[in-house]
Design an enzyme around this catalytic site. Structure first.
Site, short mmCIF file in Angstrom:
data_model
loop_
_atom_site.label_atom_id
_atom_site.label_comp_id
_atom_site.label_asym_id
_atom_site.label_seq_id
_atom_site.Cartn_x
_atom_site.Cartn_y
_atom_site.Cartn_z
N ARG A 119 -82.72 -24.55 9.92
CA ARG A 119 -83.33 -25.89 9.91
C ARG A 119 -82.36 -26.89 9.28
O ARG A 119 -81.39 -26.51 8.64
CB ARG A 119 -84.65 -25.85 9.13
CG ARG A 119 -85.70 -25.01 9.87
CD ARG A 119 -87.02 -25.01 9.13
NE ARG A 119 -87.61 -26.33 9.11
CZ ARG A 119 -88.08 -26.93 8.01
NH1 ARG A 119 -88.00 -26.33 6.86
NH2 ARG A 119 -88.61 -28.13 8.08
N LYS A 184 -85.79 -16.55 -0.80
CA LYS A 184 -86.03 -16.67 0.65
C LYS A 184 -85.78 -15.34 1.37
O LYS A 184 -84.71 -14.74 1.27
CB LYS A 184 -85.12 -17.76 1.23
CG LYS A 184 -85.40 -18.02 2.69
CD LYS A 184 -85.03 -19.43 3.07
CE LYS A 184 -85.05 -19.61 4.57
NZ LYS A 184 -84.90 -20.99 5.00
N ARG A 318 -88.42 -28.54 -2.51
CA ARG A 318 -87.78 -27.72 -3.55
C ARG A 318 -88.63 -27.79 -4.81
O ARG A 318 -89.41 -28.74 -4.98
CB ARG A 318 -86.40 -28.30 -3.90
CG ARG A 318 -85.39 -28.23 -2.80
CD ARG A 318 -84.59 -26.94 -2.90
NE ARG A 318 -83.49 -26.89 -1.96
CZ ARG A 318 -83.57 -26.48 -0.70
NH1 ARG A 318 -84.73 -26.08 -0.22
NH2 ARG A 318 -82.51 -26.46 0.07
#
Ligand code: BTN
Length: 321
Positions: A119, A184, A318
């Site tokens: 992305r 992640k 974030r």
């Protein structure tokens, strides 16, 4: 044999994780030792961890079960067609180049990507055999509007597949990053083509870290892989089948009734619920407290006592410092 086929055959020969001499490999593939050396070099550049010991030959640092179209297909619950590729620029790009010849549900997987896309225009590092790089095509006859919120539903599909596959509990970061233990684990890139009012073509790309090499380049945020949460060796073929089954079911449900069936599940998995966050869009940053998602998939953020809902693929979220 083409260079591509030779490389694929070479990986199959060394996949057992044993030593193989350059000479034996050359004899099996009908090429010289020097040519084997060159192919091994290109495989290491694709991220395979192969080492060489003088007098013994080449060895993969750990055995590798390659993706196998028949094994995956045998575990599929739908008749979606599947293609397994060895090395490709990007599985999303591969599908985009074939849209006129495929139908909804067509899925492709690759062992490595040389130009994997993430992305926000970022690259998705895609070492050989280390992860799943998967793209599925879906056509929404009702157009663009019918695909709004799809990325959240895909995040829920990933969570369900991982729970069923190995009892792994993940969290979702809006709109669809998959987090394991605060790092992640997987990302989703949905590319949409179509004009307002006409049918729209969606390519749903998923990158799921399975067994990353230890020397992977810094990708700008903490990341992890599935091997950290699963004790046994991970069979990427079975994992792929779980993922495809869940994804196709999700796409069918989503096409019928949209995001509504997924909103509650997404809220249960929300990584940033009630946490301090910042939203970044270009030069613009907004800080506040994450207050979950709206019924139509926007991100709700409380700032200065008021809650606003944000939409749009260009926003990244974030933790606030
Ligand atoms: C993200 O940035 O979080 C999204 C990453 C998506 C990566 C996958 S890997 C398979 C598919 N092909 C691509 O080029 N990208 C997606």
């Amino acid at each position: 044999m083409s260079k591509k086929d030779t490389v694929t055959q070479l990986v199959k020969l060394i996949a057992d994780g044993q030593f193989h001499s350059g000479e034996a490999l050359g004899n099996q593939l009908g090429i010289s030792r020097a040519a084997i050396g060159k192919h091994i070099h290109s495989l290491t550049e694709l991220g395979l961890d192969i080492f060489k010991v003088v007098g013994k030959g080449y060895k993969l640092s750990r055995p590798l079960t390659l993706l196998d179209v028949d094994q995956i297909t045998a575990e599929l619950t739908s008749n979606a067609s599947l293609e397994v590729l060895s090395v490709i620029d990007s599985t999303n790009q591969y599908i985009k180049g074939r849209i006129e010849h495929i139908s909804s549900g067509f899925t492709c997987l690759a062992e490595a990507q040389t130009a994997g896309r993430g992305r926000h225009g970022r690259a998705w590092i895609s070492p050989f055999g280390a992860s799943l790089y998967l793209s599925t095509y879906w056509r929404f006859a009702d157009g663009y509007q019918a695909a709004a919120g799809l990325s959240l539903a895909v995040g829920v599909a990933l969570a369900s597949a991982l729970k069923q596959f190995a009892g792994v509990d993940i969290a979702l970061k809006w709109p669809n990053d998959v987090y394991l233990d605060g790092k992640k684990l997987a990302g989703v890139l949905i590319e949409v083509e179509g004009q307002f009012g006409a049918a729209c073509d969606c390519v749903i790309g998923i990158g799921l870290n399975v067994n990353l090499p230890t020397d992977i380049a810094d990708i700008g945020q903490p990341f992890t892989d599935l091997s950290h949460a699963v004790d046994e060796p991970i069979n990427r073929n079975t994992l792929s089948a779980y993922l495809i089954n869940e994804l196709i079911d999700t796409l069918k449900k989503f096409e019928r009734s949209g995001l509504v069936e997924f909103v509650e599940q997404w809220r249960q998995l929300d990584f940033y619920a009630n946490k301090a966050i910042k939203l970044i869009s270009g030069d613009h940053t907004i800080t506040g407290i994450g207050r979950g998602i709206s019924d139509n998939g926007g991100l709700r953020v409380e700032s200065d006592g008021a809650i606003k809902t944000y939409y749009g693929g260009e926003i990244s979220v974030r933790a606030a410092d």
